[in-house]
Design an enzyme around this catalytic site. Structure first.
Site, mmCIF file in Angstrom:
data_model
loop_
_atom_site.group_PDB
_atom_site.id
_atom_site.type_symbol
_atom_site.label_atom_id
_atom_site.label_comp_id
_atom_site.label_asym_id
_atom_site.label_seq_id
_atom_site.Cartn_x
_atom_site.Cartn_y
_atom_site.Cartn_z
ATOM 1 N N LYS A 191 -12.248 -0.637 10.768
ATOM 2 C CA LYS A 191 -12.862 -1.415 9.678
ATOM 3 C C LYS A 191 -11.832 -2.456 9.269
ATOM 4 O O LYS A 191 -10.901 -2.176 8.521
ATOM 5 C CB LYS A 191 -13.173 -0.491 8.501
ATOM 6 C CG LYS A 191 -14.303 -0.927 7.601
ATOM 7 C CD LYS A 191 -14.127 -2.240 6.887
ATOM 8 C CE LYS A 191 -13.190 -2.216 5.714
ATOM 9 N NZ LYS A 191 -12.967 -3.578 5.158
ATOM 10 N N GLU A 267 0.151 2.811 5.288
ATOM 11 C CA GLU A 267 1.194 1.793 5.108
ATOM 12 C C GLU A 267 0.785 0.950 3.917
ATOM 13 O O GLU A 267 -0.209 0.225 3.970
ATOM 14 C CB GLU A 267 1.378 0.940 6.357
ATOM 15 C CG GLU A 267 2.661 0.124 6.237
ATOM 16 C CD GLU A 267 2.860 -0.885 7.343
ATOM 17 O OE1 GLU A 267 2.387 -0.648 8.461
ATOM 18 O OE2 GLU A 267 3.485 -1.930 7.059
ATOM 19 N N CYS A 301 3.849 -7.061 3.998
ATOM 20 C CA CYS A 301 4.295 -5.849 3.318
ATOM 21 C C CYS A 301 5.811 -5.734 3.381
ATOM 22 O O CYS A 301 6.418 -5.108 2.526
ATOM 23 C CB CYS A 301 3.611 -4.622 3.897
ATOM 24 S SG CYS A 301 3.688 -4.529 5.672
ATOM 25 N N GLU A 399 4.664 -5.671 -6.438
ATOM 26 C CA GLU A 399 4.501 -6.427 -5.190
ATOM 27 C C GLU A 399 3.647 -7.647 -5.514
ATOM 28 O O GLU A 399 2.496 -7.518 -5.941
ATOM 29 C CB GLU A 399 3.795 -5.569 -4.129
ATOM 30 C CG GLU A 399 3.644 -6.312 -2.825
ATOM 31 C CD GLU A 399 2.926 -5.507 -1.748
ATOM 32 O OE1 GLU A 399 1.793 -5.056 -1.983
ATOM 33 O OE2 GLU A 399 3.512 -5.338 -0.673
HETATM 34 O O1 TXE Z 1 -6.075 -4.935 -0.486
HETATM 35 P P1 TXE Z 1 -7.048 -3.731 -0.188
HETATM 36 P P2 TXE Z 1 -6.433 -6.356 -1.115
HETATM 37 C C1 TXE Z 1 -1.424 -5.438 -1.224
HETATM 38 C C2 TXE Z 1 -0.940 -6.762 -1.758
HETATM 39 C C3 TXE Z 1 -2.193 -7.426 -2.213
HETATM 40 C C4 TXE Z 1 -2.976 -6.250 -2.720
HETATM 41 C C5 TXE Z 1 -4.455 -6.438 -2.793
HETATM 42 O O2 TXE Z 1 -0.096 -6.531 -2.854
HETATM 43 O O3 TXE Z 1 -1.993 -8.351 -3.248
HETATM 44 O O4 TXE Z 1 -2.671 -5.214 -1.813
HETATM 45 O O5 TXE Z 1 -4.989 -6.857 -1.536
HETATM 46 C C6 TXE Z 1 -10.139 -1.969 2.507
HETATM 47 N N1 TXE Z 1 -11.734 2.491 0.573
HETATM 48 N N2 TXE Z 1 -1.577 -5.432 0.217
HETATM 49 O O6 TXE Z 1 -7.251 -6.221 -2.332
HETATM 50 O O7 TXE Z 1 -8.223 -3.807 -1.081
HETATM 51 C C7 TXE Z 1 -10.347 -3.466 2.547
HETATM 52 O O8 TXE Z 1 -11.679 -3.770 2.911
HETATM 53 C C8 TXE Z 1 -11.319 2.201 1.800
HETATM 54 C C9 TXE Z 1 -0.485 -4.903 0.975
HETATM 55 O O9 TXE Z 1 -6.997 -7.168 -0.045
HETATM 56 O O10 TXE Z 1 -6.207 -2.523 -0.189
HETATM 57 C C10 TXE Z 1 -9.338 -3.876 3.588
HETATM 58 O O11 TXE Z 1 -9.858 -3.626 4.893
HETATM 59 N N3 TXE Z 1 -10.931 0.967 2.171
HETATM 60 C C11 TXE Z 1 -0.831 -4.655 2.372
HETATM 61 C C12 TXE Z 1 -8.163 -2.936 3.306
HETATM 62 O O12 TXE Z 1 -8.723 -1.843 2.588
HETATM 63 C C13 TXE Z 1 -10.951 -0.002 1.234
HETATM 64 C C14 TXE Z 1 -1.790 -5.547 3.019
HETATM 65 C C15 TXE Z 1 -7.039 -3.537 2.465
HETATM 66 O O13 TXE Z 1 -7.574 -4.079 1.279
HETATM 67 C C16 TXE Z 1 -11.379 0.256 -0.078
HETATM 68 C C17 TXE Z 1 -2.838 -5.991 2.144
HETATM 69 C C18 TXE Z 1 -11.779 1.574 -0.396
HETATM 70 N N4 TXE Z 1 -12.179 1.917 -1.630
HETATM 71 C C19 TXE Z 1 -2.683 -5.952 0.797
HETATM 72 N N5 TXE Z 1 -11.265 -0.890 -0.786
HETATM 73 C C20 TXE Z 1 0.250 -4.248 3.331
HETATM 74 N N6 TXE Z 1 0.758 -3.020 3.212
HETATM 75 O O14 TXE Z 1 0.579 -4.997 4.230
HETATM 76 C C21 TXE Z 1 -10.796 -1.838 0.053
HETATM 77 N N7 TXE Z 1 -10.607 -1.307 1.289
#
Ligand code: TXE
Length: 503
Positions: A191, A267, A301, A399
């Site tokens: 996904k 991660e 990250c 972050e």
């Molecule tokens: O992340 P999300 P977002 C951090 C970074 C950023 C913040 C928000 O600080 O500003 O997260 O980003 C899926 N159950 N990182 O909102 O929502 C979503 O569809 C299962 C750090 O975009 O965590 C996507 O595929 N899955 C990071 C994935 O999770 C769910 C990289 C990440 O989105 C879900 C990205 C749920 N309830 C953001 N809700 C890193 N470690 O590199 C969303 N998703």
């Protein structure tokens, strides 16, 4: 026109005349969807892709396909050599389609084209390393249980893996996992982030052409709240690898506990220190610091977002970082000269700008940047350095996920280590010193899953990646990554006549 034919006809320069339409990928082929989401290029403001908004029924069908492919042994039952063959063929096809994949990464994510091509090269290496790991995967034996008993430890694939990926490195984060999951013998449903799904879908076609049996790799696109959440709760998903925000990571842990206790790899976020000592090559370190926070517009990250610098050289060093930051070319990501492109989503852009405002309000001082760059269209933020940051400020703790570097000063090595560890995260860290004792001491005492000495974001897929503390669980890539997708079974073999319990 069939989607497969469209793939061969995309132009890979300029903007597409019409958005490219995708199906989702299941059981070895494209599947149609009733609803499509149109992705607008964050740099150009024009629609570039149309991606299926899948339903939970689609997800259930994909998990069932992955289950069938796991149980029929069409993949898990192959030799490591045969699995490696598929991964190596995939690497070859990726090499041929490198420019095309890089192009869609740019259009959906906003990252510079030259950087995107470099990332695809890294992805090719992931498949090659995964191929080697597939051949070398092995268990253990215990020849120490006495003459009457022999012990074997088998490594078996966990089963059906769910993989949830983010938007900052859509293809790279995918490829730091997929070859290693495949090397283990698992099957999977992916996904991707709803805003950057194209290249994850394209990989389905590439793997099929490479000879991957149907049902082993499936992609279901759609929102995190519906598809991601349903995947985390799914009773027939044996393991979930999630990369994203700490908040969603926490909800995934709850969902796993409330469903089937699926194994988790996480991660999550980082607030990564870069520690610079007075005896470092300050020119090199300044380049590393500016690169470490600006690369991918700080949407990494592992971005080094906290500069911890020796007070004796702090003013001089900050001036060097400012000079470097001001030379970074911010521009249209399709321009070959661009070094940092557009912020990927409006929400992320707003988050970064709000942290810049918080930093100012909390009393930190901007030495450079701190503003949106107006390129006529798209959202861009110039690399920003804050000085006078204290431990309690939000720009010191949270972050930000943008090109915003917060600078702190230290007097002793112990103080530098304490500052570096003053975070709930533990993803990555970097130290710059020409003194081997100092560099090794800091490397050993800072709690982070990846460490760089006199370099930053260096390395290859041979090395494991993952976090300490609230940055996550488990490791991806390399042989460690393959082992993560296995479980071990102890097999005990009695030799000779049993010593009877009932005499
Ligand atoms: O992340 P999300 P977002 C951090 C970074 C950023 C913040 C928000 O600080 O500003 O997260 O980003 C899926 N159950 N990182 O909102 O929502 C979503 O569809 C299962 C750090 O975009 O965590 C996507 O595929 N899955 C990071 C994935 O999770 C769910 C990289 C990440 O989105 C879900 C990205 C749920 N309830 C953001 N809700 C890193 N470690 O590199 C969303 N998703």
């Amino acid at each position: 026109m069939r989607k497969q034919d469209m793939d061969k006809r995309v132009t890979i320069s300029g903007l597409p005349e019409t958005p490219r339409e995708f199906g989702f990928w299941m059981d070895g082929g494209w599947q149609g969807a009733r609803t499509l989401y149109e992705r607008i290029s964050p740099a150009h403001g024009v629609p570039v892709t149309r991606i299926p908004v899948c339903t939970v029924d689609d997800l259930n069908a994909a998990v069932a396909a992955a289950r069938r492919a796991f149980e029929d042994r069409s993949w898990a039952g192959l030799s490591g050599a045969d699995r490696a063959g598929v991964l190596l063929r995939a690497a070859d096809i990726l090499r041929q389609r490198r420019d095309e994949i890089a192009y869609w990464e740019v259009l959906e994510n906003g990252k510079p084209i030259a950087q995107a091509r470099g990332e695809i090269d890294h992805c090719i290496a992931c498949f090659e390393v995964g191929a080697g790991a597939a051949r070398m995967l092995h268990g253990d034996s215990f020849n120490s249980l006495g003459d009457g008993l022999f012990g074997m430890v088998l490594r078996e694939p966990v089963g059906v893996v769910g993989l949830i990926t983010p938007w900052n490195f859509p293809f790279l984060i995918l490829c730091e996992r997929v070859p290693f999951i495949l090397a283990s013998g698992c099957t999977m449903v992916v996904k991707p982030s709803e805003v950057t799904s194209a290249t994850t879908l394209i990989l389905g076609e590439i793997l099929a052409e490479a000879g991957l049996p149907k049902g082993v790799y499936n992609v279901v696109t759609g929102s995190g709240r519906t598809i991601g959440q349903a995947m985390a709760e799914h009773p027939d998903v044996d393991m979930l690898s999630f990369t994203g925000s700490t908040g969603v990571g926490r909800s995934v842990v709850h969902a796993a506990a409330d469903s089937n206790f699926k194994k988790l790899g996480l991660e999550l976020g980082g607030k990564n220190p870069i520690v610079v000592f007075a005896d470092a090559d300050l020119e090199d370190a300044a380049d590393g610091a500016a690169f470490g926070i600006s690369f991918n517009t700080g949407q990494c990250c592992v971005s080094s977002s906290r500069l911890i610098v020796d007070r004796r050289v702090a003013d001089e060093f900050e001036a060097l970082v400012v000079a470097k930051m001001q030379k970074i070319v911010v521009g249209d990501p399709l321009d070959e000269a661009t070094q940092i492109g557009a912020i990927t989503t409006d929400a992320q852009n707003a988050t970064i700008l709000s942290y810049i405002e918080k930093g100012k309000a909390e009393g930190a001082k901007i030495l450079t940047g701190g503003a949106a760059a107006d390129l006529g269209r798209g959202s861009y933020i110039t690399p920003t350095l804050f000085t006078g940051v204290t431990r309690d400020m939000s720009i010191a703790r949270d972050e930000i996920f943008g090109p915003v570097l917060s600078s702190f000063r230290f007097d002793t090595t112990d103080e530098a280590i304490a500052l570096a560890n003053d975070t709930v995260y533990g993803l990555a860290a970097s130290v710059w010193s020409k003194n081997i004792d100092t560099a090794l001491t800091v490397s050993r005492r800072v709690r982070a899953g990846r460490f760089w000495v006199n370099c930053i974001m260096a390395g290859g897929p041979e090395m494991p990646l993952g976090g300490f503390k609230q940055s996550g669980w488990g490791r991806e890539a390399g042989t460690y990554g393959v082992e993560e997708y296995t479980q071990v079974k102890s097999v005990h073999v009695e030799i000779g006549k049993r010593n009877h319990w009932i005499k």
